[in-house]
Design an enzyme around this catalytic site. Structure first.
Site, short mmCIF file in Angstrom:
data_model
loop_
_atom_site.label_atom_id
_atom_site.label_comp_id
_atom_site.label_asym_id
_atom_site.label_seq_id
_atom_site.Cartn_x
_atom_site.Cartn_y
_atom_site.Cartn_z
N ASN A 1 0.63 2.07 6.95
CA ASN A 1 0.47 1.27 5.62
C ASN A 1 0.63 1.90 4.70
O ASN A 1 0.60 1.59 3.34
CB ASN A 1 -0.85 0.80 5.68
CG ASN A 1 -1.16 -0.49 7.09
OD1 ASN A 1 -0.27 -1.13 7.25
ND2 ASN A 1 -2.12 -0.42 7.77
N ARG B 1 0.75 -1.25 -0.09
CA ARG B 1 -0.08 0.06 0.08
C ARG B 1 0.76 1.29 -0.13
O ARG B 1 0.52 2.44 -0.18
CB ARG B 1 -1.05 0.12 1.19
CG ARG B 1 -2.00 -0.87 0.93
CD ARG B 1 -2.88 -1.28 2.35
NE ARG B 1 -2.02 -2.30 3.27
CZ ARG B 1 -2.33 -2.92 4.40
NH1 ARG B 1 -3.46 -2.46 4.81
NH2 ARG B 1 -1.63 -3.73 4.86
N TYR C 1 35.60 30.71 2.36
CA TYR C 1 35.63 29.14 2.22
C TYR C 1 36.90 28.77 3.08
O TYR C 1 38.11 29.07 2.67
CB TYR C 1 35.85 28.57 0.75
CG TYR C 1 36.04 27.13 0.89
CD1 TYR C 1 35.18 26.22 1.45
CD2 TYR C 1 37.29 26.56 0.38
CE1 TYR C 1 35.31 24.91 1.49
CE2 TYR C 1 37.39 25.24 0.59
CZ TYR C 1 36.40 24.30 1.16
OH TYR C 1 36.76 23.16 1.22
C1 UD1 Z 1 -2.80 -6.90 10.55
C2 UD1 Z 1 -3.84 -7.86 11.22
C3 UD1 Z 1 -5.00 -6.78 11.65
C4 UD1 Z 1 -4.46 -5.54 12.51
C5 UD1 Z 1 -3.38 -4.84 11.81
C6 UD1 Z 1 -3.01 -3.94 12.78
C7 UD1 Z 1 -3.51 -9.84 10.37
C8 UD1 Z 1 -3.97 -10.96 9.39
N1 UD1 Z 1 -4.11 -8.63 10.32
O1 UD1 Z 1 -3.28 -6.35 9.38
O2 UD1 Z 1 -5.69 -7.79 12.34
O3 UD1 Z 1 -5.75 -4.83 12.77
O4 UD1 Z 1 -2.24 -5.78 11.52
O5 UD1 Z 1 -1.71 -3.20 12.27
O6 UD1 Z 1 -2.65 -10.09 10.91
N2 UD1 Z 1 4.21 -9.34 7.70
C9 UD1 Z 1 5.08 -10.55 7.72
N3 UD1 Z 1 4.95 -11.48 6.92
C10 UD1 Z 1 3.71 -11.37 6.28
C11 UD1 Z 1 3.03 -10.49 6.13
C12 UD1 Z 1 3.14 -9.60 7.00
O7 UD1 Z 1 6.04 -10.34 8.37
O8 UD1 Z 1 3.70 -12.41 5.47
C13 UD1 Z 1 4.48 -8.35 8.56
C14 UD1 Z 1 4.56 -6.87 8.02
O9 UD1 Z 1 5.71 -6.66 7.55
C15 UD1 Z 1 3.75 -6.04 8.81
C16 UD1 Z 1 3.02 -7.05 9.89
O10 UD1 Z 1 3.42 -8.13 9.69
O11 UD1 Z 1 4.99 -5.43 9.69
C17 UD1 Z 1 1.64 -6.75 9.69
O12 UD1 Z 1 1.31 -7.17 8.22
P1 UD1 Z 1 0.30 -5.97 7.46
O13 UD1 Z 1 0.20 -6.72 5.90
O14 UD1 Z 1 0.57 -4.70 7.47
O15 UD1 Z 1 -1.12 -6.62 8.08
P2 UD1 Z 1 -2.29 -5.47 8.01
O16 UD1 Z 1 -3.39 -5.67 6.96
O17 UD1 Z 1 -2.18 -4.35 8.77
CA CA Z 2 -0.03 -3.17 8.94
#
Ligand code: UD1
Ligand code: CA
Length: 472
Positions: A239, A18, A378
């Site tokens: 995000n 995003r 300078y």
């Molecule tokens: C996630 C939560 C959501 C919560 C939100 C809060 C899940 C499914 N959802 O959503 O309920 O409200 O955070 O901010 O967990 N990451 C990994 N490996 C992956 C995917 C993500 O390490 O395979 C890390 C990302 O780098 C990030 C964090 O996990 O730091 C959260 O991932 P992100 O994709 O931002 O989740 P959200 O959609 O924000």
């Molecule tokens: Ca997030």
């Protein structure tokens, strides 16, 4: 019974689609520091670095390099199949490295950077008190869009039945306001037992860590929620660039408030950019539109006027920095006066009560106590003693096109305006350089050096020329 052990896992493997940015999300900055470093700093207040597991994946090497000094473990999640998958990799890491897993695992998100150590400790304590298998940190923001929502057993109950992601909400559920912060405490054995049952049967086709809540409830284990009490900003995710800038502004206002509480005056703090690690002593005044960046430290009783940008520099006590100065890795001693529009480049050491005036550039310079370079100069690769005056327009010619050379100027020297000092060259103590000189040879102590064409004066010549021109 010995007290239960804790470790922290930080999810930082995601790409951050995003953001629409080439830079991995967790390396975007707020308060002058990558998001991930803020989260690691908070975690380190609760557990030791050796008990922190950072999950990296997208641009893993770049992320590791950025936080290498923190001495944490890295768990590589080569393919990012969701937050549940990220924790599956942590489980595999413990097995592969024969590390005994902790009794409880605190899980933080690399993109929720304002989390405070007190809050992490509060979830830990609540988790233990409740004897829960999973504890979820929640908040109630004015706009919950985009977050997973918390479904409690009943509004008053601390027990949770499920977390539902935004994209999986039914239309009538979209008004649910309590959000999942993405920060949790787990009983490690309970978490690890359920991870294998996760499916990607959801709107994003990912393995959701959030589904562990429902799985644990089904297995008859206790899942609870605790609302963050430090304000909603603390648990906001980053995000999009707009969200990151919102967190950045919140963090900087917080920094400004902390400094003001310590006796620093900051006019219109919302216009200033002060990085999180900047230190300023009491009775210093910061005018609007000042930037203080990186590891800058400013002493007391200073005045920093508008539009100055100061990076990784040390400023003593009672220093005046007039408008529009740029300092980069510079050191300024007590009582010095800079600017307006002075440019201090790396390794500039400005001595006590020295003056560096408008349009003066310095680089790799030591300017001694009380010495002055006030106009259009300078100074590069030079050591200058105390009580010396560098006239307007003086240039140290330090570069011959291939190598840099040193200029050494003693104490109480007077360098006349518009002189060029061709390095390497030494001007002895008390010497005097006549204005407009090009100095190519060393000047002994107390000597006068004059190196310019001699003036010729022709009486009456100008008026006779005018007469000539008018007649023709
Ligand atoms: C996630 C939560 C959501 C919560 C939100 C809060 C899940 C499914 N959802 O959503 O309920 O409200 O955070 O901010 O967990 N990451 C990994 N490996 C992956 C995917 C993500 O390490 O395979 C890390 C990302 O780098 C990030 C964090 O996990 O730091 C959260 O991932 P992100 O994709 O931002 O989740 P959200 O959609 O924000
Ligand atoms: Ca997030």
């Amino acid at each position: 019974m010995s007290s239960p052990t804790f470790a922290v896992a930080i999810m930082a493997a995601g790409k951050g689609t995003r953001l629409k940015s080439k830079r991995p999300k967790v390396l975007h900055e707020i308060g002058g520091k990558p998001l991930l470093l803020h989260v690691i700093a908070a975690a380190k207040q609760v557990v030791q670095a050796g008990d922190i597991y950072v999950i990296v994946g997208h641009e893993a090497d770049r992320v590791k390099d950025a936080v290498a000094t923190e001495a944490t473990h890295f768990v590589v999640q080569a393919e990012q199949r969701g937050t549940g998958h990220a924790l599956q990799e942590v489980k595999a890491f413990f097995t592969a490295s024969a590390i005994t897993p902790p009794d409880h695992l605190l899980v933080l998100s690399g993109d929720v950077p304002l989390i405070r150590p007190e809050t992490i400790a509060a979830i830990r304590d609540f988790h233990l008190r409740e004897g829960a298998s999973m504890t979820i940190l929640t908040a109630i923001p004015s706009d919950p869009t985009g977050y997973g929502r918390i479904f409690r057993k009943s509004p008053e109950s601390s027990e949770v039945v499920a977390i539902v992601e935004q994209k999986d909400l039914k239309p009538q559920q979209r008004s649910m306001r309590e959000i999942n912060s993405g920060i949790y405490a787990f009983r490690t054995a309970s978490l690890f037992e359920q991870l294998g049952s996760l499916t990607a049967n959801n709107a994003q086709g990912e393995l959701y860590l959030t589904d562990v809540a429902m799985l644990l409830v089904k297995a008859g284990e206790k899942v609870v929620a605790i609302e963050a009490n430090g304000g909603v900003d603390e648990v906001l995710g980053a995000n999009t660039i707009a969200e990151i800038m919102h967190l950045d502004a919140a963090m900087r206002l917080d920094t400004a408030r902390r400094l003001m509480a310590q006796g620093v005056t900051i006019f219109r703090p919302e216009t200033c950019i002060v990085d999180a690690d900047v230190k300023i002593a009491a009775d210093t005044v910061i005018e609007p539109f000042v930037q203080l960046l990186g590891k800058t430290a400013v002493g007391g009783d200073c005045r920093i006027r508008s539009y100055s940008v100061i990076q990784d520099s040390t400023i003593g006590e009672g220093v005046t920095i007039r408008n529009g100065c740029i300092l980069d890795h510079a050191h300024v001693a007590d009582g010095a006066i800079l600017g307006p529009y002075a440019h201090l480049r790396p390794e500039s050491y400005i001595g006590e009560s020295a003056h560096v005036g408008n349009f003066v550039e310095t680089k790799k310079v030591r300017l001694g106590k009380g010495s002055k370079a006030n106009h259009l100069t300078y100074l590069g690769d030079a050591v200058i003693g105390s009580g010396t005056n560098i006239g307007a327009g003086v240039i140290t010619c330090n570069y011959d096109g291939v190598n840099k050379h040193q200029t050494t100027i003693g104490d109480n020297v007077f360098v006349g305006s518009d002189s060029a000092l061709v390095a390497p060259v030494v001007l002895g103590n008390g010497s005097l350089i006549a204005a407009g000189s090009v100095i190519t040879q060393d000047v002994p102590e107390d000597a006068l050096a004059i190196a310019r064409g001699r003036q010729e004066t022709k009486p009456g010549w100008a008026s006779s020329r005018r007469d000539r021109l008018r007649k023709s």
